[in-house]
Design a protein around this motif. Sequence first.
Motif, PDB file in Angstrom:
ATOM      1  N   LYS A  77       0.823  -1.209   0.000  1.00  0.00           N
ATOM      2  CA  LYS A  77       0.000   0.000   0.000  1.00  0.00           C
ATOM      3  C   LYS A  77       0.858   1.261   0.000  1.00  0.00           C
ATOM      4  O   LYS A  77       0.505   2.266  -0.631  1.00  0.00           O
ATOM      5  N   ALA A  78       1.978   1.227   0.724  1.00  0.00           N
ATOM      6  CA  ALA A  78       2.870   2.394   0.760  1.00  0.00           C
ATOM      7  C   ALA A  78       3.384   2.712  -0.635  1.00  0.00           C
ATOM      8  O   ALA A  78       3.428   3.876  -1.055  1.00  0.00           O
ATOM      9  N   MET A  79       3.763   1.691  -1.381  1.00  0.00           N
ATOM     10  CA  MET A  79       4.276   1.900  -2.729  1.00  0.00           C
ATOM     11  C   MET A  79       3.171   2.315  -3.687  1.00  0.00           C
ATOM     12  O   MET A  79       3.365   3.201  -4.532  1.00  0.00           O
ATOM     13  N   GLN A  80       2.013   1.701  -3.550  1.00  0.00           N
ATOM     14  CA  GLN A  80       0.895   2.053  -4.428  1.00  0.00           C
ATOM     15  C   GLN A  80       0.432   3.480  -4.178  1.00  0.00           C
ATOM     16  O   GLN A  80       0.113   4.216  -5.125  1.00  0.00           O
ATOM     17  N   SER A  81       0.428   3.903  -2.907  1.00  0.00           N
ATOM     18  CA  SER A  81       0.024   5.271  -2.577  1.00  0.00           C
ATOM     19  C   SER A  81       1.004   6.295  -3.135  1.00  0.00           C
ATOM     20  O   SER A  81       0.636   7.435  -3.416  1.00  0.00           O
ATOM     21  N   ALA A  82       2.264   5.873  -3.291  1.00  0.00           N
ATOM     22  CA  ALA A  82       3.287   6.763  -3.845  1.00  0.00           C
ATOM     23  C   ALA A  82       3.298   6.736  -5.368  1.00  0.00           C
ATOM     24  O   ALA A  82       4.140   7.386  -5.995  1.00  0.00           O
ATOM     25  N   GLY A  83       2.370   5.968  -5.955  1.00  0.00           N
ATOM     26  CA  GLY A  83       2.267   5.941  -7.417  1.00  0.00           C
ATOM     27  C   GLY A  83       3.237   5.011  -8.108  1.00  0.00           C
ATOM     28  O   GLY A  83       3.441   5.123  -9.319  1.00  0.00           O
ATOM     29  N   ARG A  84       3.833   4.062  -7.369  1.00  0.00           N
ATOM     30  CA  ARG A  84       4.767   3.140  -7.998  1.00  0.00           C
ATOM     31  C   ARG A  84       4.018   2.125  -8.865  1.00  0.00           C
ATOM     32  O   ARG A  84       2.897   1.716  -8.545  1.00  0.00           O
ATOM     33  N   ALA A  85       4.639   1.708  -9.938  1.00  0.00           N
ATOM     34  CA  ALA A  85       4.023   0.770 -10.877  1.00  0.00           C
ATOM     35  C   ALA A  85       3.809  -0.585 -10.216  1.00  0.00           C
ATOM     36  O   ALA A  85       4.533  -0.966  -9.290  1.00  0.00           O
ATOM     37  N   ASP A  86       2.806  -1.311 -10.721  1.00  0.00           N
ATOM     38  CA  ASP A  86       2.525  -2.644 -10.182  1.00  0.00           C
ATOM     39  C   ASP A  86       3.746  -3.547 -10.247  1.00  0.00           C
ATOM     40  O   ASP A  86       3.997  -4.341  -9.342  1.00  0.00           O
TER      41      ASP A  86
END
Length: 267
Positions: free
Chosen positions: A72-81
């Motif tokens: 979730k931390a990475m997804q919230s920062a806009g990192r690619a799947d």
Amino acid sequence: AMRAYARGREVTTGATVTVKAWATEWLTLREDRVRPSSFNADRSAVTNWIIPTLGRKTLTGLTPADVRRVHKAMQSAGRADSSVTRAHATMMTMLKDAYLEGHEVSRRVLDAPPPGMGESERVDIPVEDAVKLIHAAADSPMRSRWVAALMQGMRQAECLGLTWDAVDPKTRAGVRVIPITPWMLAALKERELTAPDSILVWANDDGSVRDEKQDAAEWKELQDAAGVRKPGGEYYTLHECRHTAATILLVLGVDPLVVIRILGHSS
């Protein structure tokens, strides 16, 4: 523990080893086991996401929910799947190695599933646009860099890290030999005549390492010069050149088995 105490080191028991402490130790072990590119990816995931998110947790206290916190931390920062999935793989390897070293790690954590992969927004660059890009780069000292992307399918990191001694290496264990297309060969010969004095094929004029942000910015400038954009007006990403390279090579009649070898695909 007694020897460590006698030497003035901090003493921890298995139940109090934190994720940060193990991750720091694991990276020193990992560096000797994998290739530099893999180690750099692992180190990035550990230092940028795993430690900031879970560093204070103990290994024994981890739960599957903590694994999802990193996602979730990475997804919230806009990192690619793909980046989230890569970080998950690093985290699982790190925790399994902790278990093998004798630390207590819950089986539920080691079995935590990776994040779901969303639909990729990447497309291939139409062949006619790829031709425009090659022509727009005709007078650029970095023309061979864009040939490498569009007609050899090289990733950005592969280009920025390519050294001249790797262009025609001696066969040795652990090295993947990549066929060079005729267009790439011609571009490399051209580059060799004008390249700055550096072990890197695509270095800056002073021989220093080419920055990935600078490289990406020049890729956008090339698209502006060629009048090329996605249908929605967005810029093409550098990685989308790999899809285009596969198409171009097949259109030009290159054997599919050779295309597979060039791109490093399994099929």
